[in-house]
Design a protein around this motif. Structure first.
Motif, PDB file in Angstrom:
ATOM      1  N   LEU A  53       0.359 -65.862  21.758  1.00  0.00           N
ATOM      2  CA  LEU A  53       1.367 -66.697  22.407  1.00  0.00           C
ATOM      3  C   LEU A  53       0.808 -67.356  23.671  1.00  0.00           C
ATOM      4  O   LEU A  53       1.081 -68.527  23.948  1.00  0.00           O
ATOM      5  N   LEU A 110       6.216 -66.384  16.762  1.00  0.00           N
ATOM      6  CA  LEU A 110       6.332 -64.928  16.681  1.00  0.00           C
ATOM      7  C   LEU A 110       6.358 -64.456  15.233  1.00  0.00           C
ATOM      8  O   LEU A 110       5.647 -63.529  14.853  1.00  0.00           O
ATOM      9  N   PHE A 148       3.480 -62.173  13.572  1.00  0.00           N
ATOM     10  CA  PHE A 148       3.771 -60.852  12.992  1.00  0.00           C
ATOM     11  C   PHE A 148       3.227 -60.764  11.578  1.00  0.00           C
ATOM     12  O   PHE A 148       2.570 -59.792  11.194  1.00  0.00           O
ATOM     13  N   MET A 180       8.689 -70.682  20.045  1.00  0.00           N
ATOM     14  CA  MET A 180       8.292 -69.287  20.264  1.00  0.00           C
ATOM     15  C   MET A 180       8.728 -68.384  19.114  1.00  0.00           C
ATOM     16  O   MET A 180       7.962 -67.534  18.646  1.00  0.00           O
ATOM     17  N   THR A 185       0.073 -60.293  19.699  1.00  0.00           N
ATOM     18  CA  THR A 185       1.194 -61.211  19.854  1.00  0.00           C
ATOM     19  C   THR A 185       1.116 -61.885  21.216  1.00  0.00           C
ATOM     20  O   THR A 185       1.236 -63.105  21.326  1.00  0.00           O
ATOM     21  N   THR A 186       0.908 -61.081  22.252  1.00  0.00           N
ATOM     22  CA  THR A 186       0.806 -61.644  23.591  1.00  0.00           C
ATOM     23  C   THR A 186      -0.345 -62.628  23.669  1.00  0.00           C
ATOM     24  O   THR A 186      -0.195 -63.755  24.161  1.00  0.00           O
ATOM     25  N   THR A 224       7.075 -61.919   6.690  1.00  0.00           N
ATOM     26  CA  THR A 224       6.723 -60.854   7.634  1.00  0.00           C
ATOM     27  C   THR A 224       7.180 -59.496   7.113  1.00  0.00           C
ATOM     28  O   THR A 224       6.405 -58.529   7.078  1.00  0.00           O
TER      29      THR A 224
END
Lengths: 285, 337
Positions: free
Chosen positions: A136, A167, A171, A163, A132-133, A269
């Motif tokens: 992004l 996200l 996911f 964002m 995820t980090t 998700t």
């Protein structure tokens, strides 16, 4: 020199709450992934470079597209920006399963499994945090570059929407990729699936062209494609004042609002995580 | 009191049976050797013990805790050093140990202190801060042993700890294992090296075709065989007819058993004698036919003899027999989750 005690230390069982232990192991596993990234940054660089090339080349390719082709008289570069941002996050997340697959193949996973982990979901959690980090950060790099190229920048509220949307997509795709990493027999198969899934999903979405531009069958595909549900809110965030209730997509089956897009991504998700849960439970039991 | 009990373990991979009723009892504080050829089921047994693999049947109890019911508790009690060292090449040895410490939930200060201790104890200081990808097999093994010891387990389990290692690393590992035993850690190690089990183990089990065929202290096992092994030459390089004649002479001597002509060793004769007095009778018999004794060496029975007695073949032959039959790809798949 007195030889240091090597032997048994009986008072070594519980040194904190379950939560503290869970945090400790998750943090350690996440840290490992980031150390790998720091020392082998090629995935990070390639993950930014590839969409950047898309942005520049595709942007140039269609820069003379006739006016009025795109909704609201938008320039192609601006139109493409949202697609490329989503594509960046999507590709990064699709690779989430690879480190896990290598750990399975090389037996490093076994090293984790003989340890008294508080919960083995920390292994999955670490991957989710890492990817995820990473995705992004890559998407933000693309957004910054795009804004330098003059393709605009969403406002504060817009950025938040971007964002959140990313996200949700990350996911969902991460869940899919991790599921594949445990279901497939080896990294060759996983890479093959990633390779096959990547571009068609991009082409059959509204990343490169609007729905109105597509033949009906492709329009149907694109308006069912999860990528489209991520692209449209981001495109709207770039286009101007934010209104989630406004219609973003005139799909063949009806109008789709921003809220619907986010809802679909949320459901996707949740569904994917529920879907892979039995598999993870079995493989990590 | 036994710290570890394996009770009637059964495990099959498809139609291939890996374990067939393996039972083992390892006393507390003992250094226990599991000896057997490749493919005997050692690794499968240890993987079950390490909670990586579920047996089809049977029970595993560590310090009174059922490993199948409470695997987490058992994992905490145990350090497991696998045969195939899985290492993260990008991390340094110290980072890998720190990761391991966190997986066992050591408090940070204890963790770092422990790492320093082990780095010192296993002479890893020169290279522990280099990336694991640059390590030799011996370094990896030492690192892996250190990571198994980090949380000071009551039971240390090692699968073939020194296979293919350089002499220095092997010496370091043996010394550490002895120290650990002396300080009260129970150790179970598998090996197909006779000399390793002989040099280290307080007790041992010979395992063949998935179950234990002999068990006890190495010395006791050898003693039970009885007799001394004798190698006899009547000339430096004899020939077959001469060796045959000598054999016929000695066969009638009371207390001489199992005479074998060893072609590879210049037609020397290997035999078993029941005690000192037989030797003088043997020499007299040779002298009566005008044979000299060029050389005669006598030794106590070795573990190889124990293995031979229990299985009817030498360990080397057993290894050769399975060498072509194993499928590394299949085995890798089995160990993959």
């Amino acid at each position: 020199m007195t030889s240091p005690a090597l032997g048994t230390n009986p008072s070594n069982s519980d040194n904190g709450s379950a939560i503290a232990e869970l945090l400790q192991e998750t943090f350690a596993l996440t840290r490992r992934l980031f150390l790998q990234l720091q020392r082998r940054p090629s995935t990070l660089v390639a993950g930014v470079l590839q969409p950047l090339i898309w942005l520049v080349l595709f942007g140039a390719l269609f820069s003379r597209a006739p006016e009025g082709l795109l909704p609201g008289g938008m320039s192609y570069g601006r139109f493409l920006g949202a697609g490329v941002i989503v594509f960046t996050a999507f590709s990064a997340a699709l690779n989430a399963g690879l480190p896990v697959m290598f750990d399975r193949e090389f037996g490093f996973l076994n090293r984790l499994l003989v340890a008294p982990l508080r919960s083995r979901s920390s292994i999955v959690l670490a991957s989710v945090i890492y990817i995820t980090t990473l995705s992004l950060v890559q998407s933000l790099a693309i957004m910054l570059t795009a804004s330098l190229l003059g393709y605009g920048w969403p406002g504060a509220a817009g950025l938040l929407l971007v964002m959140v949307t990313l996200l949700l997509l990350v996911f969902a795709v991460t869940a899919l990729s991790l599921g594949l990493a445990f279901a497939l027999p080896g990294h060759i198969e996983l890479i093959a699936v990633i390779f096959v899934a990547n571009l068609p999903l991009l082409f059959a979405s509204t990343a490169l062209a609007p729905l109105s531009f597509m033949p009906p069958w492709l329009g149907w595909l694109a308006s069912l494609n999860p990528l489209t549900f991520a692209i449209e809110p981001i495109r709207a965030a770039y286009a101007g004042p934010l209104d989630l209730s406004s219609v973003l997509l005139e799909a063949p089956y009806g109008s789709v609002t921003g809220t619907t897009c986010l809802l679909v991504l949320t459901l996707l998700t949740a569904a994917l995580f529920l879907l892979i849960r039995p598999l993870l439970n079995r493989k990590l039991a | 009191m036994s710290l570890l009990e394996l009770d009637q373990l059964e495990k099959s991979y498809g139609t291939v049976s890996a374990l067939s009723g393996l039972s083992l009892s390892v006393p507390s504080g003992c250094l226990y050797g599991l000896l057997g050829p490749n493919g005997a089921g050692k690794t499968t047994a240890l993987r079950i013990l390490a909670t990586l693999l579920a047996p089809d049947q049977g029970r595993v109890v560590v310090a009174g805790v059922d490993a199948l019911q409470e695997p987490r508790t058992v994992r905490q009690l145990m350090g497991y050093v696998a045969q195939e060292v899985a290492i993260d090449k990008i991390l340094t040895g110290r980072e890998l140990l720190a990761l391991q410490g966190d997986l066992y939930h050591l408090p940070r200060q204890d963790r770092n202190h422990r790492i320093d201790q082990l780095v010192d104890r296993m002479s890893m200081g020169d290279w522990i801060d280099r990336r694991c990808g640059t390590y030799s097999g011996g370094m990896r093994r030492r690192l892996d042993l250190a990571s198994g010891l980090l949380h000071q387990p009551q039971l240390l389990v090692l699968d073939e700890p020194t296979v293919g290692l350089d002499i220095e690393s092997r010496a370091v590992i043996w010394e550490v294992l002895r120290d650990l035993r002396d300080q009260g850690t129970t150790i179970l190690l598998s090996s197909h090296y006779l000399e390793e089990v002989e040099a280290l183990a307080d007790r041992m089990a010979i395992i063949d075709a998935g179950h234990v065929i002999a068990e006890g202290a190495p010395e006791a096992l050898k003693r039970e065989l009885g007799g001394d092994r004798v190698t006899l030459r009547v000339r430096e390089f004899s020939d077959q007819p001469e060796a045959e004649r000598v054999r016929q002479l000695l066969e009638v001597v009371d207390g001489v058993r199992r005479i074998v002509i060893n072609r590879a060793q210049g037609y020397s004769l290997n035999l078993v004698v029941d005690g000192e007095h037989v030797l003088s009778a043997l020499k007299q018999r040779l002298a009566s036919e005008a044979f000299e004794v060029f050389s005669l060496s006598q030794s106590r029975p070795s573990l190889d003899d124990v293995y031979l007695q229990a299985t009817g073949r030498t360990l080397m032959d057993a290894e050769l027999a399975v060498a072509g039959q194993r499928d590394p790809k299949q085995e890798r798949r089995q160990s993959m989750r």
